[in-house]
Design a protein around this motif. Structure first.
Motif, short mmCIF file in Angstrom:
data_model
loop_
_atom_site.label_atom_id
_atom_site.label_comp_id
_atom_site.label_asym_id
_atom_site.label_seq_id
_atom_site.Cartn_x
_atom_site.Cartn_y
_atom_site.Cartn_z
N UNK A 38 0.84 -1.20 0.00
CA UNK A 38 0.00 0.00 0.00
C UNK A 38 0.87 1.24 0.00
N UNK A 39 0.60 2.17 -0.93
CA UNK A 39 1.32 3.46 -0.94
C UNK A 39 0.48 4.49 -0.20
N UNK A 40 1.14 5.28 0.65
CA UNK A 40 0.43 6.21 1.53
C UNK A 40 0.22 7.57 0.84
N UNK A 41 -0.85 8.23 1.23
CA UNK A 41 -1.12 9.63 0.79
C UNK A 41 -1.18 9.77 -0.73
N UNK A 42 -1.90 8.91 -1.37
CA UNK A 42 -2.08 9.03 -2.83
C UNK A 42 -0.76 8.85 -3.56
N UNK A 43 -0.61 9.62 -4.63
CA UNK A 43 0.61 9.50 -5.43
C UNK A 43 1.86 9.96 -4.68
N UNK A 44 1.67 10.72 -3.57
CA UNK A 44 2.84 11.16 -2.79
C UNK A 44 3.64 9.96 -2.30
N UNK A 45 2.94 8.92 -1.87
CA UNK A 45 3.60 7.73 -1.34
C UNK A 45 4.40 7.00 -2.41
N UNK A 46 3.91 7.11 -3.64
CA UNK A 46 4.61 6.46 -4.76
C UNK A 46 5.88 7.26 -5.09
N UNK A 47 5.73 8.57 -5.11
CA UNK A 47 6.88 9.42 -5.47
C UNK A 47 7.94 9.40 -4.36
N UNK A 48 7.48 9.44 -3.10
CA UNK A 48 8.43 9.56 -1.98
C UNK A 48 8.65 8.24 -1.24
N UNK A 49 8.24 7.17 -1.85
CA UNK A 49 8.50 5.83 -1.31
C UNK A 49 7.98 5.63 0.11
N UNK A 50 6.77 6.07 0.37
CA UNK A 50 6.13 5.77 1.65
C UNK A 50 5.16 4.63 1.40
N UNK A 51 5.50 3.47 1.90
CA UNK A 51 4.65 2.32 1.60
C UNK A 51 4.72 1.29 2.71
N UNK A 63 -14.14 -2.73 6.81
CA UNK A 63 -15.17 -2.63 5.77
C UNK A 63 -16.18 -1.53 6.10
N UNK A 64 -16.37 -1.25 7.37
CA UNK A 64 -17.40 -0.29 7.78
C UNK A 64 -16.84 1.11 8.04
N UNK A 65 -15.55 1.30 7.80
CA UNK A 65 -14.94 2.58 8.17
C UNK A 65 -14.84 3.54 6.99
N UNK A 66 -15.19 4.80 7.26
CA UNK A 66 -15.02 5.85 6.24
C UNK A 66 -13.54 6.22 6.13
N UNK A 67 -13.22 7.19 5.30
CA UNK A 67 -11.82 7.58 5.10
C UNK A 67 -11.07 6.49 4.36
N UNK A 68 -9.76 6.46 4.53
CA UNK A 68 -8.96 5.40 3.91
C UNK A 68 -7.73 5.09 4.75
N UNK A 69 -7.51 3.82 5.03
CA UNK A 69 -6.35 3.44 5.86
C UNK A 69 -5.03 3.77 5.16
N UNK A 70 -5.07 3.98 3.84
CA UNK A 70 -3.85 4.36 3.12
C UNK A 70 -3.71 5.88 3.02
N UNK A 71 -4.66 6.61 3.64
CA UNK A 71 -4.70 8.07 3.52
C UNK A 71 -4.87 8.46 2.04
N UNK A 72 -5.31 9.69 1.84
CA UNK A 72 -5.41 10.18 0.46
C UNK A 72 -4.87 11.59 0.41
N UNK A 73 -4.65 12.08 -0.77
CA UNK A 73 -4.10 13.44 -0.92
C UNK A 73 -4.18 13.84 -2.38
N UNK A 74 -4.11 15.14 -2.59
CA UNK A 74 -3.80 15.62 -3.95
C UNK A 74 -2.26 15.59 -4.03
N UNK A 75 -1.73 15.49 -5.21
CA UNK A 75 -0.26 15.42 -5.34
C UNK A 75 0.17 16.23 -6.57
N UNK A 76 0.41 17.51 -6.36
CA UNK A 76 0.77 18.38 -7.50
C UNK A 76 2.01 17.89 -8.25
#
Ligand code: ADP
Ligand code: F6P
Length: 340
Positions: A38-51, A63-76
């Motif tokens: 799993x990469x964290x914080x959207x594409x940021x995790x892919x670019x900065x190797x947070x996984x 299954x019943x939880x909102x949000x995302x355990x991998x976090x999300x983000x915009x990634x300019x």
């Protein structure tokens, strides 16, 4: 079949059901001896190797939880060549075979950018409250978001009714009216102002019509009046619409910008089930060597749609929904005439 290494990330606006999707992918992947990262914080995790490695234990009771355990983000950074190159480097270094992205059209455009430089498999899953993805009747998160908004607006109706008040309620949806129109219909809003029935050039015309309608409505036994407005549509938004009603017709409006409440909360059954079906279908698709596709659901069938088509924004609110609302308004207008 030799197990594959699957990268997973959630990107853009989070949506209820993203966790249910991650869960379905991880559990189905486990059955086929694939490994999940799993990469964290959207594409940021892919670019900065947070996984982190994801195993079935990591997705127990999510299954019943909102949000995302991998976090999300915009990634300019993904909008730059350097960012895309770094993302691809990570995929290569970690020997990822398949990247699954759960997100909206922006996130899918990110995959299309990666596709130009990377040979691995790319699979998209539609996760956004906006429902603005082509090739799927519903996106993961939409059903929960509209139920949340309906529940909130029903409460506004109670207090609006008690005081015979007019309310302007602004709903999310970015540049699409799926949330506003569906919620407006389900709440029996007297007005829905959305991309399907309003163009900015008609602003004064629309204001006049609303003012006339509110004044006709004043003779009804039920005098509360709800205006549901899609965001990013009325110049100046809900505040400005309320100001204009006050200035032009001395109408006092309550104001509610529902905002991020629409993004959170436990996913409803429909989203959990859609998330699970699509998550499992993604693993089946990667087993079959598919790439460059989004998995969606059309008329209850799971379908594969090229990513390039999923982002075209041609899926509009159904005409019959718009006309149902208009016809109800037409009947209401006739009723006013008889009373007056
Ligand atoms: P959503 O996926 O919910 O539509 P965004 O539009 O914010 O949300 O997109 C999410 C992320 O996808 C952006 O922050 C960016 O990292 C990436 N992205 C969006 N558009 C592009 C693009 N044209 N090229 C590369 N990456 C993109
Ligand atoms: O795409 C989901 C969404 O909630 C839109 O409805 C809204 O316009 C946008 O994201 C809000 O983004 P942010 O949380 O970055 O303000």
């Amino acid at each position: 079949m030799k197990g594959k290494t699957i990268g997973i990330l959630t990107s853009g606006g989070d949506a209820p059901g993203m966790n249910a999707t991650i869960r379905a992918i991880v559990l189905a992947a486990h059955k086929f001896d694939h490994q999940c990262i799993g990469f964290m914080h959207g594409y940021n995790g892919l670019i900065h190797q947070q996984h982190k490695t994801l195993v079935p234990d990591d997705v127990a009771n999510v299954i019943h939880k909102g949000g995302t355990i991998l976090k999300s983000a915009r990634c300019p950074e993904m909008l730059t060549e350097q960012g895309i190159t770094q993302a691809v480097q990570t995929l290569t270094q970690l020997e990822i075979d398949v990247l699954i992205v759960i997100g909206g059209d922006g996130s899918f455009n990110g995959m299309l950018a990666i596709e130009k430089l990377w040979q691995g498999q790319l699979i998209g899953l539609p996760g956004t409250i906006d429902n603005d993805i082509d090739g799927t009747d519903f996106t993961i998160g939409f059903s929960t978001a509209i139920n949340t908004a309906i529940e909130a607006i029903d409460k506004i109706r109670d207090t609006a009714d008690a005081f015979d008040r007019v309310f302007v309620i602004e709903l999310m949806g970015r540049q699409s009216g799926h949330i506003a129109f569906n919620v407006g219909i389900a709440c029996g809003a007297e007005q829905i102002i959305s991309f399907e029935n309003f163009q900015q050039l008609q602003k004064q015309q629309k204001l006049n019509a609303i003012i006339e309608d509110i004044s006709a409505h004043r003779s009804d036994a039920h005098k509360s009046y709800l205006i549901v407005l899609a965001e990013n549509l009325w110049p100046g938004g809900a505040h400005e619409l309320a100001n204009q009603l006050k200035q032009q017709a001395n109408i006092d409006c309550g104001l509610c910008i529902l905002g991020h409440i629409q993004r959170g909360g436990s996913p409803v059954a429909k989203d959990r089930i859609l998330a699970t079906r699509l998550g499992v279908a993604a693993v089946q698709a990667l087993n079959d060597g598919k790439t460059g596709v989004m998995l969606g659901e059309l008329k209850n069938d799971i379908v594969e749609v090229p990513l390039s088509l999923a982002v075209c924004h041609t899926k509009h609110v159904a005409d019959n929904l718009v006309s149902a609302h208009e016809n109800i308004l037409a009947l209401a207008a006739q009723h006013h005439k008889t009373v007056l």
